[in-house]
Structures are given as C-alpha cells and as structure tokens.
Design a protein around this motif. Structure first.
Motif, short mmCIF file in Angstrom:
data_model
loop_
_atom_site.label_atom_id
_atom_site.label_comp_id
_atom_site.label_asym_id
_atom_site.label_seq_id
_atom_site.Cartn_x
_atom_site.Cartn_y
_atom_site.Cartn_z
N ASN A 152 -35.84 -6.01 -24.00
CA ASN A 152 -36.44 -6.26 -22.68
C ASN A 152 -37.80 -5.55 -22.54
OD1 ASN A 152 -34.26 -7.79 -21.81
ND2 ASN A 152 -33.28 -6.13 -20.72
N ARG B 209 -32.48 -2.74 -24.01
CA ARG B 209 -33.72 -2.25 -23.39
C ARG B 209 -34.93 -2.58 -24.26
NH1 ARG B 209 -33.87 1.38 -19.18
NH2 ARG B 209 -35.74 2.37 -20.04
N HIS C 267 -32.46 -2.72 -17.11
CA HIS C 267 -33.62 -3.32 -16.45
C HIS C 267 -34.62 -2.31 -15.91
CE1 HIS C 267 -31.57 -7.13 -16.65
NE2 HIS C 267 -30.54 -6.63 -16.00
N SER C 268 -34.18 -1.11 -15.60
CA SER C 268 -35.03 -0.14 -14.91
C SER C 268 -35.92 0.64 -15.87
CB SER C 268 -34.18 0.85 -14.11
OG SER C 268 -34.98 1.90 -13.61
N SER C 269 -37.21 0.60 -15.62
CA SER C 269 -38.15 1.40 -16.43
C SER C 269 -38.19 2.85 -15.94
CB SER C 269 -39.55 0.79 -16.37
OG SER C 269 -40.01 0.76 -15.04
N LEU D 267 -38.52 -2.39 -22.86
CA LEU D 267 -38.42 -1.09 -22.20
C LEU D 267 -38.22 -0.01 -23.26
CD1 LEU D 267 -35.96 -2.02 -19.31
CD2 LEU D 267 -38.40 -1.53 -19.07
N SER D 268 -38.61 1.20 -22.93
CA SER D 268 -38.37 2.32 -23.84
C SER D 268 -36.88 2.59 -23.94
CB SER D 268 -39.06 3.59 -23.32
OG SER D 268 -40.43 3.39 -23.22
#
Length: 159
Positions: free
Chosen positions: A118, A115, A91-93, A120-121
């Motif tokens: 979601n 990721r 979840h964390s960018s 995200l990279s």
C-alpha cells in the motif's frame, strides 16, 4: 529505544491477565499514544472456530478500561473496535509501530507486507514474550475460563 508517536496493539481481552498487562505496558512504554484494537463480538465469532468468549464487547471494553486505570498512570490511548484482523494498521501512515506477542508475530509480518504493497512504511514490530503460568505453559484466557489458572498464572487445578 526511542518512543514512537503512535503505536498499535490489540486483542480479544476476554479475561485480562498478566500477559495482557505486559503487552499494554510495552505498548505504553513504546509510544506516546497507543491505539488498542478490541475485537468486536461479530469478529470474534468469525475468527474463532469455537467461540467460548464469556464477555461481550461492552463488558470487555469496560474491563479493559478499568484494568488500564488500575495498572497505568498518565497514559494516552484510544480503544477502537476491530471488525477484521488488521484494523487501521494497514492504511494509516500515522501509526509507526505495533506491539505483538510471540504468537501474533506472523500477523505483524503480514501487516507489514500489506503496508509495503500500500506504499506505506513498515511498522516497527515490538515483540512481547508470552507470559507463562507456574507450570511453564502460556497464560491464556482459555485456561482461565477452564479454571486451570488465575489471571496471574497461579495453578488452580491440573490439566
């Protein structure tokens, strides 16, 4: 390789051995700040079919902090309790990389797939070779618990 701002790694850390130290060393070398996921007792019970973990979460947390202070100087880290196999990495960018052992590489690939889904990279995946004992077999907390080897991989008794 340039240092990333935020790196993640994790584990059970029941008996801390040279493989764990190698994993943590790589994480501290690779990131300015390291998030260390430490599995909760409930997660260990769900995740391990037969839980033979000797130390509860608080004891494992204490031992992990003690080993970090003994083996590393001037490192920035946060220990978080993991309730599932992914923790904040899906979840964390802000997290840019993950340090895994060869045996958990597939999990890192799965994390990157999630990721991407979601938006995200993907994380930079940094792989640490599994530490081997004097008999050429992997060092593990299970082997230490069974009295086969010590934390440095020295053979105590034959399998």
């Amino acid at each position: 390789m340039e240092k990333l701002k935020l790196i993640a790694t994790g584990g059970i850390f029941d008996y801390i051995h040279i493989g764990h130290i190698k994993l943590l060393s790589t994480a501290f070398e690779s990131g300015d700040h390291v998030i260390i996921g430490l599995t909760s007792d409930d997660f260990v019970k769900r995740f391990k079919y037969v839980s033979n973990i000797k130390n509860n979460y608080l004891k494992r947390l204490f031992n992990l902090k003690k080993n970090i202070s003994l083996n590393f100087k001037h490192v920035n880290y946060t220990i978080i309790q993991l309730e599932d196999e992914f923790g904040p990495v899906i979840h964390s960018s802000e997290i840019e990389g993950i340090v895994v052992s060869e045996e958990t590489l597939l999990k890192a690939r799965q994390i990157n797939e999630i990721r991407v889904s979601n938006h995200l990279s993907p994380l930079r995946v940094i792989i640490v070779e599994i530490a081997k004992s004097a008999d050429g077999q992997p060092i593990s907390s299970t082997r230490i618990r069974n009295g086969e080897i010590d934390e440095k991989g020295i053979i105590l008794r034959k399998r």
